[in-house]
Structure formats: C-alpha cells, structure tokens
Design an enzyme around this catalytic site. Structure first.
Site, PDB file in Angstrom:
ATOM      1  CE1 TYR A 114      11.755 -12.602  79.171  1.00  0.00           C
ATOM      2  CE2 TYR A 114      14.062 -12.843  79.545  1.00  0.00           C
ATOM      3  CZ  TYR A 114      12.987 -12.873  78.841  1.00  0.00           C
ATOM      4  OH  TYR A 114      13.246 -13.462  77.472  1.00  0.00           O
ATOM      5  CG  HIS A 172       5.319 -14.016  74.373  1.00  0.00           C
ATOM      6  ND1 HIS A 172       6.216 -15.157  74.396  1.00  0.00           N
ATOM      7  CD2 HIS A 172       4.564 -14.371  73.461  1.00  0.00           C
ATOM      8  CE1 HIS A 172       5.929 -16.102  73.798  1.00  0.00           C
ATOM      9  NE2 HIS A 172       4.769 -15.722  72.847  1.00  0.00           N
TER      10      HIS A 172
END
Length: 143
Positions: free
Chosen positions: A22, A98
């Site tokens: 991330y 996403h």
C-alpha cells in the site's frame, strides 16, 4: 464538479499497514494528492471502518449535490451485501478503486460485490488508481 471519495475499513492505516502493498504515505497524504492534482474539483473525503457509517454516507450523497463518487471499500468490497445494496440505487457516476491488484491476491478478493454496481473498477495502480478514478468520473460526467 463535486466528487465524494469514500475509503472503507483499514484505509486509515495507510502508511503503517503492509507498506510493500500500500505504500508509505498516509490517507491524508493520498487525499492531499488527489485534491492537489484536481484543483478544479470540489472533493469530499470520507473514511470509516464501520459498515453502517459508510452506508449512511452513500445515502446522503444521493441528496447533497454530490455529482460523482469514487470509492475503495477495502475488505467490504468482497463481503458487504449491505454496502452493495446502498450503492445500487445511486444514479451518479461511481467508480470503485483499489490500490493493489485484487486479481493478483487471495482468491476471495477477486470477487467484488460493490464493483458489480459500479460504472467501472480500477485496480492495481497504487495511488494512481484514485487518479484514474477521477479521470473516469470526469469522462462519465462530461467534465
């Protein structure tokens, strides 16, 4: 143009959770980057770990002048029939994003309940998934 960006559970942990997947920036850093890159758009940013709060915000967007929605429902993308049902009647452009490629992870992540009621899904481009989401809703609204 008024765009709502919703982030679901655990996205408040950006910068601390699984940085390899991330990245090292925080959710505030991401929100600042979005706003800085698209100064002509009025953004509202919302994050919650609670399903009911997310549903309430989606429903509010149907009446508060929001013109488009970009969202990353995190794990709720794969599990929440309730959020999916809240998104279904929303008639403004809506794009799911996403950070990671959900099709290159665990099998259960490949199916997105919330994506089924989206105009499109952008997945796997890191924070650029959000920028591509903005571009998508701009095109969907002819902005």
């Amino acid at each position: 143009m008024r765009v709502l960006v919703i982030n679901g559970p655990n996205l408040n942990l950006l910068g601390t959770r699984d940085q390899e997947t991330y990245g090292s920036g925080t959710l505030d850093d991401l929100n600042d980057r979005i706003a800085e890159n698209y100064k002509e758009i009025q953004f509202s940013f919302f994050q919650s770990n609670l399903e009911g709060e997310i549903i309430d915000r989606i429903q509010a967007a149907m009446h508060d002048g929001t013109q488009a929605m970009i969202y990353n429902m995190g794990g709720y993308s794969h599990t929440s029939v309730a959020i999916r049902d809240a998104l279904e009647p929303v008639s403004i452009p809506k794009v799911e994003v996403h950070i990671s490629n959900i099709h290159n992870r665990e099998d259960f992540r490949e199916r997105s309940l919330t994506g089924r009621v989206s105009d499109g899904i952008i997945t796997g481009f890191g924070w650029d998934s959000y920028m591509l989401g903005v571009e998508a809703v701009k095109r969907l609204t002819d902005q």
